[in-house]
Motif scaffolding. Structure first.
Motif, short mmCIF file in Angstrom:
data_model
loop_
_atom_site.label_atom_id
_atom_site.label_comp_id
_atom_site.label_asym_id
_atom_site.label_seq_id
_atom_site.Cartn_x
_atom_site.Cartn_y
_atom_site.Cartn_z
N LYS A 233 0.80 -1.23 0.00
CA LYS A 233 0.00 0.00 0.00
C LYS A 233 0.83 1.28 0.00
O LYS A 233 0.38 2.30 -0.49
N ALA A 257 0.24 -1.19 6.71
CA ALA A 257 -1.17 -1.14 6.33
C ALA A 257 -1.96 -2.26 6.98
O ALA A 257 -3.11 -2.07 7.39
N GLU A 262 -5.68 -0.93 7.30
CA GLU A 262 -5.92 -0.18 6.08
C GLU A 262 -6.00 -1.07 4.84
O GLU A 262 -5.93 -0.58 3.72
N THR A 263 -6.15 -2.36 5.04
CA THR A 263 -6.17 -3.26 3.89
C THR A 263 -7.55 -3.86 3.63
O THR A 263 -7.86 -4.21 2.51
N ALA A 319 -7.06 -0.86 -0.84
CA ALA A 319 -5.70 -1.18 -1.24
C ALA A 319 -5.62 -2.64 -1.65
O ALA A 319 -5.96 -3.53 -0.87
N THR A 323 -3.31 -2.21 -7.06
CA THR A 323 -2.91 -0.83 -6.80
C THR A 323 -1.43 -0.74 -6.46
O THR A 323 -0.78 0.26 -6.78
N ASP A 324 -0.90 -1.78 -5.82
CA ASP A 324 0.55 -1.84 -5.59
C ASP A 324 1.31 -1.90 -6.91
O ASP A 324 2.35 -1.24 -7.08
#
Length: 452
Positions: A233, A257, A262-263, A319, A323-324
Motif C-alpha cells: 500500500k 497497512a 488499512e487493507t 488497497a 494498486t501496488d
C-alpha cells in the motif's frame, strides 16, 4: 632381494600387533564375529543389516554402513536447521509504551524524517531502530496483533526492511523497524540543492534498484503471507531506501497497512439531510487510511484521494495488489526519467501552471504517434534522465519503460502480476550487465608522462 623378501613378513607382524592392540582397547569385534553374532541373534535390531562393513586388502579398516551414515547425516541436518532457526529473530516483540517513551525521550527527540507520520531513530532493546507513529483505523485485539505480527515478523527478504515489533497506546500504534543507513530514492533522484547531481549516475545503479524493488514486492505479494494475500500500500519513491556502495534497494513500511487496519476497506458513503450535506457511514470492518482525503465530486458523492501520482484510477480506499502494481510502475518511470510523478510547469504563453504526469510523458516517448524505430529511440533518449549522459542500452530502456506502462494500465485486469514483472526485469538486468561489460573502460594499459 633379501630386503624385499622380508618386507611382507614385517608387514604381517605389524598388522598382528595392531590387531591385538585394537581388540584389547576397542570393544568392536572382528567382522567375522559381528556377522556370526548377527545371524545367531534374530531378536537383535541389526539382524537384517550389518552395522559395520569390512574393507579387505593389506590393512583392516572399518567404515560406517549406509544406514548409520544416513541417520547421522539426517541428525546433523536437523541440528543445523534448528540452530539456524534459533538464530533468526522469530519472536514477536510487543513493546510497552514506557519503552517507547524512554527510547524517544518522551517523543521529544529529533524527528527522523519530514514525512507526515512522526518517526524517531533511537536504540530499543539493544538495537538501532526507527519508530513510526501511526493512527489505528480500527481497534485491534492483542491476539490479532500477535497473529499478524507473527506473519509479518517471519518474512525474511534482503530487499525488505525488517519490522521488529509494535506497541499500541490509545488510538496510536508504534512500529519499530530495523534502522537501515542510506537515503530514500526520492532524495537520490532529486537533489534540491544541486538538481544536476545524482548518486544514481549510472544505468546499472538504476537497474539494480528496479530489480530489488520488483523482487521485494513480488515476495510481499506471493510469499510473505503464505496463504494470505498481503498488500504493501505504501509503494512510492520515498518509501525505498537506497544503500551504498552497491545501490541496493530496500522497501520500507512492510506490514504497516495490515497492522493499522488499512487493507480490508469498503467504506459505505450515503447522502442524507439534503443535497449539500454528506454523512459518512463506515463499515465496522474498515475505515479510510490516514493519507486519504475526502473530496466532493460533481455527482455529489465522496471520493478518496491517495498519494498524488501513485494512486490507481480505481482506488477508493481499497488497497489491493493491483494498486501496488500501479504504484510500482510509477516508481519505475520515476527511476528512468528522474522526474516527479506529478510536476507543475509554468507556461509563459498562457501565464499559468500546467500539470504534467510522468505516466503521460512516458507514453508519448515510447508510443506517441508511432513512427520508425529511430524516431522512438530519439524520443526515448530525450525522455530518459539526462544525468545518465546518454549512456544506457536503448533497447533495454524501452523494454523497461513498456513494462512500467503495462503496470499503470487504467484497467486493473490488464496489469501484470508482480511475479511476472519481477521475472522480466531480472532478464533485463542480465542484458544490462552484458551491455555494461561490453562498454567497460579498459584498464589493462599503461601511460608514461616522461619526455619523448
Amino acid at each position: 632381494m633379501a630386503v624385499d623378501a622380508a618386507e611382507p613378513d614385517l608387514t604381517r607382524r605389524r598388522s598382528s600387533r595392531s590387531a591385538r592392540t585394537t581388540s584389547s582397547a576397542n570393544p568392536i569385534r572382528s567382522p567375522t564375529e559381528s556377522q556370526s553374532q548377527t545371524r545367531l541373534d534374530p531378536s537383535s535390531s541389526n539382524a537384517t543389516s550389518s552395522s559395520y562393513s569390512y574393507d579387505g586388502g593389506t590393512g583392516s579398516s572399518y567404515r560406517l554402513g549406509s544406514s548409520i551414515a544416513t541417520a547421522e547425516a539426517s541428525v546433523s541436518t536437523r541440528t543445523s536447521l534448528s540452530s539456524l532457526r534459533n538464530s533468526l529473530p522469530e519472536n514477536t516483540h510487543i513493546y510497552d509504551i514506557s519503552e517507547i517513551r524512554t527510547a524517544t525521550n518522551n517523543f521529544l527527540a529529533k524527528r527522523f524524517s519530514s514525512s507526515s507520520a512522526p518517526s524517531w531513530r533511537c536504540p530499543l532493546r539493544g538495537k538501532e531502530v526507527v519508530v513510526f507513529q501511526r493512527k489505528l483505523r480500527r481497534p485491534i485485539q492483542d491476539s490479532d496483533l500477535r497473529e499478524k505480527l507473527s506473519v509479518i515478523y517471519r518474512s525474511h527478504h534482503m530487499c525488505i526492511i525488517k519490522l521488529l515489533g509494535a506497541c499500541i497506546s490509545g488510538e496510536y500504534i508504534y512500529l519499530a523497524y530495523d534502522f537501515m543507513p542510506g537515503g530514500n530514492l526520492a532524495d537520490c533522484l532529486r537533489n534540491k540543492r544541486n538538481p544536476n547531481f545524482t548518486v544514481l549516475s549510472t544505468w546499472m545503479s538504476r537497474m539494480q534498484i528496479a530489480t530489488d524493488l520488483a523482487s521485494g514486492l513480488d515476495y510481499i505479494h506471493n510469499n510473505a503471507g503464505l496463504k494470505i494475500n498481503l498488500v504493501h500500500k505504501y509503494v512510492k519513491s520515498s518509501s525505498v531506501i537506497v544503500t551504498e556502495p552497491s545501490f541496493n534497494a530496500k522497501i520500507c513500511h512492510f506490514g504497516t497497512a495490515e497492522l493499522c487496519g488499512e487493507t480490508v476497506i469498503e467504506a459505505k458513503l450515503v447522502k442524507a439531510r439534503g443535497d449539500d450535506e454528506i454523512v459518512e457511514v463506515v463499515s465496522p470492518e474498515s475505515s479510510p487510511p490516514k493519507n486519504l482525503n475526502l473530496t466532493r465530486s460533481s455527482s455529489g458523492t465522496m471520493q478518496f484521494e491517495g498519494v498524488k501520482g501513485y494512486m490507481a484510477p480505481e482506488f477508493r480506499g481499497l488497497a489491493t495488489q493491483k494498486t501496488d502494481v500501479y504504484a510500482f510502475g510509477v516508481v519505475i518511470l520515476e527511476l528512468l526519467s528522474g522526474e516527479e510523478p506529478v510536476k507543475y510547469r509554468y507556461d509563459k504563453e498562457k501565464g499559468n501552471h500546467v500539470r504534467t504526469f510522468v505516466v503521460e510523458s512516458a507514453r508519448l516517448a515510447v508510443k506517441g504517434d508511432g513512427g520508425e524505430e529511430a524516431e522512438i529511440e530519439g524520443r526515448l533518449r530525450r525522455w530518459v534522465d539526462r544525468r545518465l549522459k546518454d549512456s544506457f542500452p536503448v533497447g533495454v530502456a524501452e523494454k523497461l519503460t513498456r513494462i512500467a506502462l503495462n503496470c499503470v494500465e487504467d484497467d486493473p485486469n490488464k496489469r501484470p502480476s508482480m511475479s511476472r514483472v519481477a521475472g522480466k526485469i531480472s532478464k533485463l538486468y542480465l542484458d544490462s550487465r552484458k551491455w555494461a561489460d561490453t562498454f567497460r573502460v579498459p584498464t589493462d594499459f599503461t601511460s608514461s608522462f616522461a619526455p619523448r
